[in-house]
Design a protein around this motif. Structure first.
Motif, PDB file in Angstrom:
ATOM      1  N   TRP A 149     -20.660   3.547   9.860  1.00 25.04           N
ATOM      2  CA  TRP A 149     -20.911   4.896  10.772  1.00 25.04           C
ATOM      3  C   TRP A 149     -19.361   5.457  11.122  1.00 25.04           C
ATOM      4  N   LEU A 150     -18.277   4.584  11.494  1.00 29.40           N
ATOM      5  CA  LEU A 150     -17.200   5.282  11.766  1.00 29.40           C
ATOM      6  C   LEU A 150     -16.550   5.933  10.354  1.00 29.40           C
ATOM      7  N   LEU A 151     -16.799   5.262   9.101  1.00 29.58           N
ATOM      8  CA  LEU A 151     -16.348   5.939   8.007  1.00 29.58           C
ATOM      9  C   LEU A 151     -17.096   7.202   7.692  1.00 29.58           C
ATOM     10  N   ALA A 152     -18.515   7.223   7.919  1.00 26.65           N
ATOM     11  CA  ALA A 152     -19.416   8.602   7.870  1.00 26.65           C
ATOM     12  C   ALA A 152     -18.768   9.543   9.068  1.00 26.65           C
ATOM     13  N   ILE A 153     -18.571   9.367  10.228  1.00 26.81           N
ATOM     14  CA  ILE A 153     -18.064  10.230  11.249  1.00 26.81           C
ATOM     15  C   ILE A 153     -16.561  10.941  10.823  1.00 26.81           C
ATOM     16  N   GLU A 154     -15.770  10.035  10.386  1.00 19.06           N
ATOM     17  CA  GLU A 154     -14.414  10.369  10.255  1.00 19.06           C
ATOM     18  C   GLU A 154     -14.409  11.373   8.769  1.00 19.06           C
ATOM     19  N   GLN A 155     -15.266  10.975   7.858  1.00 22.64           N
ATOM     20  CA  GLN A 155     -15.115  11.507   6.606  1.00 22.64           C
ATOM     21  C   GLN A 155     -16.287  12.663   6.241  1.00 22.64           C
ATOM     22  N   LYS A 156     -17.318  12.928   7.272  1.00 23.22           N
ATOM     23  CA  LYS A 156     -18.342  13.579   7.707  1.00 23.22           C
ATOM     24  C   LYS A 156     -19.188  13.340   6.078  1.00 23.22           C
ATOM     25  N   SER A 157     -19.455  11.983   5.832  1.00 19.91           N
ATOM     26  CA  SER A 157     -19.914  11.715   4.718  1.00 19.91           C
ATOM     27  C   SER A 157     -21.591  11.268   4.504  1.00 19.91           C
ATOM     28  N   PRO A 158     -22.317  12.108   4.150  1.00 11.09           N
ATOM     29  CA  PRO A 158     -23.703  11.778   3.987  1.00 11.09           C
ATOM     30  C   PRO A 158     -23.859  10.263   3.372  1.00 11.09           C
ATOM     31  N   ARG A 159     -23.187   9.712   2.472  1.00  8.54           N
ATOM     32  CA  ARG A 159     -23.219   8.609   1.787  1.00  8.54           C
ATOM     33  C   ARG A 159     -23.267   7.302   2.678  1.00  8.54           C
ATOM     34  N   PHE A 160     -22.099   7.524   3.275  1.00  2.00           N
ATOM     35  CA  PHE A 160     -21.648   6.526   4.236  1.00  2.00           C
ATOM     36  C   PHE A 160     -22.767   6.504   5.657  1.00  2.00           C
ATOM     37  N   ALA A 161     -23.326   7.523   5.793  1.00  2.51           N
ATOM     38  CA  ALA A 161     -24.441   7.889   6.820  1.00  2.51           C
ATOM     39  C   ALA A 161     -25.776   7.065   6.645  1.00  2.51           C
ATOM     40  N   VAL A 162     -26.033   7.227   5.242  1.00  6.07           N
ATOM     41  CA  VAL A 162     -27.221   6.488   4.832  1.00  6.07           C
ATOM     42  C   VAL A 162     -26.881   5.016   4.731  1.00  6.07           C
ATOM     43  N   ALA A 163     -25.857   4.583   4.515  1.00  5.49           N
ATOM     44  CA  ALA A 163     -25.532   3.322   4.364  1.00  5.49           C
ATOM     45  C   ALA A 163     -25.475   2.440   5.852  1.00  5.49           C
ATOM     46  N   ALA A 164     -24.809   3.282   6.776  1.00  5.69           N
ATOM     47  CA  ALA A 164     -24.955   2.745   8.300  1.00  5.69           C
ATOM     48  C   ALA A 164     -26.298   2.876   8.651  1.00  5.69           C
ATOM     49  N   GLY A 165     -27.330   3.802   8.284  1.00  6.84           N
ATOM     50  CA  GLY A 165     -28.716   3.785   8.964  1.00  6.84           C
ATOM     51  C   GLY A 165     -29.433   2.642   8.337  1.00  6.84           C
ATOM     52  N   ALA A 166     -29.187   2.694   6.995  1.00  4.88           N
ATOM     53  CA  ALA A 166     -29.923   1.498   6.215  1.00  4.88           C
ATOM     54  C   ALA A 166     -29.654   0.127   7.042  1.00  4.88           C
ATOM     55  N   LEU A 167     -28.322  -0.275   7.331  1.00  2.38           N
ATOM     56  CA  LEU A 167     -27.768  -1.440   7.781  1.00  2.38           C
ATOM     57  C   LEU A 167     -28.317  -1.572   9.326  1.00  2.38           C
ATOM     58  N   PHE A 168     -28.387  -0.390  10.067  1.00  5.78           N
ATOM     59  CA  PHE A 168     -29.149  -0.341  11.583  1.00  5.78           C
ATOM     60  C   PHE A 168     -30.541  -0.830  11.243  1.00  5.78           C
ATOM     61  N   GLY A 169     -31.166  -0.088  10.412  1.00  6.32           N
ATOM     62  CA  GLY A 169     -32.641  -0.355  10.083  1.00  6.32           C
ATOM     63  C   GLY A 169     -32.948  -1.921   9.697  1.00  6.32           C
ATOM     64  N   TRP A 170     -32.009  -2.530   8.872  1.00  2.68           N
ATOM     65  CA  TRP A 170     -32.380  -3.763   8.576  1.00  2.68           C
ATOM     66  C   TRP A 170     -31.873  -4.771   9.750  1.00  2.68           C
ATOM     67  N   ALA A 171     -30.927  -4.498  10.491  1.00  2.00           N
ATOM     68  CA  ALA A 171     -30.687  -5.347  11.851  1.00  2.00           C
ATOM     69  C   ALA A 171     -31.685  -5.091  12.725  1.00  2.00           C
ATOM     70  N   SER A 172     -32.666  -4.033  12.882  1.00  2.00           N
ATOM     71  CA  SER A 172     -33.594  -3.842  13.778  1.00  2.00           C
ATOM     72  C   SER A 172     -35.047  -4.856  13.274  1.00  2.00           C
ATOM     73  N   LEU A 173     -35.038  -4.946  11.843  1.00  2.00           N
ATOM     74  CA  LEU A 173     -35.970  -5.667  11.279  1.00  2.00           C
ATOM     75  C   LEU A 173     -35.545  -7.069  11.521  1.00  2.00           C
ATOM     76  N   MET A 174     -34.255  -7.639  11.835  1.00  6.83           N
ATOM     77  CA  MET A 174     -33.995  -9.168  12.202  1.00  6.83           C
ATOM     78  C   MET A 174     -34.228  -9.132  13.816  1.00  6.83           C
TER      79      MET A 174
END
Length: 403
Positions: A149-174
């Motif tokens: 998420w920090l990388l996504a914010i700093e670089q305004k990167s959709p790619r890192f935003a997708v990665a952050a969201g997927a990880l947050f989603g998997w964490a919520s499935l835990m």
């Protein structure tokens, strides 16, 4: 970097050491482990999210989430050996140490290595890493998601935003309480910088998409969006720390009725009927909990202090749990550490940059979402790497002030 790598190796070794200490029983009082292992085995044997075995018909899983059994499934091919789990989760803990160091570099600069060392030596991570429980993997996924998420914010990167969201989603499935962590982080980020709205939106959507297959499973299997045990743990949270002799008439009536419902549930033998009966019981206990809270909101809020003390100071990472003087010492150390973490989080919040704000958001999110329910110390684990980082930040400020 060398200190961070050394700390990661030390964390891995400490997890294996706990495995040596805890075998062969592997803390049987934490019986969640048996449920997770059963679900992982059936992922391998049947390709289904169920605890039904052999030729039994499919039985929907109404209690546990699929994120952790899915993590275990690949290493359960040939048998869910506890040592395989300890090795896997020891490696995950090593990743957590490195990730904490990387996040700390954005915040502490000169003290980042100390944050890595503190994470590696925080023994509850290794303790739970050696057990078949979702708490450590959930913490790892959340922390890596925050780094992305920090990388996504700093670089305004959709790619890192997708990665952050997927990880947050998997964490919520835990850990189901992490379901809304991505919106919480996104809202704080938008309050600071509205230009990050695209990254925030992508992150939240990616998190929702990752969680969506479980919603579809639940709708198809038992006609509702989610299962779980939120009603039960809310009911138990209301009673946590209470002595039955202190109940008034209304509370006594609710508890008596709840016990009768639990006894009726225990008498259900058929596995499919039992799975669906669990949902009915959980809904009913949740309704009773809300009635009890409405009956005595002041008392319930006052007892949140005790629930917080258990959450942040109740960890006993020794075989069978600590008692007496050792338990008191462990609790005191943890509460001092938590106080330092709060102080550090306040110092970081004053800086106002996204990385510094993230630390406080995670700590507060985990704390607030735990309080309505029965608390255990392991439920704070997703925030502990950030709490340790905040404590190091406070130490750093004090050293600068002294200098």
């Amino acid at each position: 970097m060398r200190i961070a790598l050394g700390s990661a190796l030390a964390a891995f070794a400490l997890t294996l050491l706990y495995g040596v200490i805890l075998q062969p029983q592997w803390e049987p009082q934490l019986n969640d482990q048996m449920q997770y292992l059963a679900l992982a085995r059936q992922f391998v044997e049947r390709g289904e999210f169920t605890r039904a075995v052999g030729a039994e018909p499919f039985v929907p899983e109404t209690l546990r989430l699929p994120g952790y059994p899915l993590l275990l499934a690949p290493i359960c091919v040939g048998g869910c050996d506890h040592w395989r789990i300890a090795v896997l989760q020891g490696a995950l803990l090593a990743v957590l140490v490195i990730t904490t160091w990387r996040v700390a570099r954005r915040i502490l600069l000169r003290r980042a290595a100390l944050a890595a060392v503190a994470t590696a030596l925080y023994v509850p991570f290794a303790y739970y890493g050696s057990l078949a429980l979702s708490d450590l993997p959930g913490a790892v996924l959340l922390t890596i998601g925050c780094a992305q998420w920090l990388l996504a914010i700093e670089q305004k990167s959709p790619r890192f935003a997708v990665a952050a969201g997927a990880l947050f989603g998997w964490a919520s499935l835990m850990r189901g309480t992490l379901l809304f962590v991505s919106p919480a982080i996104a809202m704080v980020a938008l309050a600071k910088d509205r230009s990050s709205w695209r990254v925030a939106l992508i992150t939240v959507v990616a998190s929702a998409i990752t969680f969506a297959p479980y919603v579809a499973y639940s709708e198809l299997s038992f006609g509702r969006a989610v299962g779980g045990n939120s009603g039960t743990v809310m009911f138990l949270g209301y009673l946590q720390g209470r002595d039955a002799s202190t109940f008034d008439d209304f509370e006594r009536t609710q508890v008596t009725a709840a016990r009768a419902q639990i006894e009726a549930f225990d008498a259900v033998a058929d596995r499919t009927e039992r799975a669906l009966a669990w949902l009915t019981l959980d809904d009913s206990l949740g309704a009773r909990a809300r009635s009890l809270i409405a009956h005595d909101p002041v008392g319930w809020l006052a007892r949140a202090v005790a629930r917080s003390a258990v959450l942040w100071g109740g960890e006993q990472p020794v075989r069978g749990g600590a008692s007496g003087d050792l338990a008191a010492l462990l609790g005191a150390v943890q509460l001092v550490l938590f106080a330092a973490s709060l102080g550090g989080a306040i110092v970081l919040a004053r800086r106002g940059d996204q990385a510094a704000l993230l630390v406080g958001v995670v700590i507060l999110y985990v704390w607030i979402t735990a309080l309505p329910f029965q608390t255990e110390a392991r439920y704070a684990l997703p925030a502990q790497a950030f709490a340790l980082l905040a404590a190091v930040a406070l130490l750093d400020v004090r050293r600068r002030t002294s200098a």
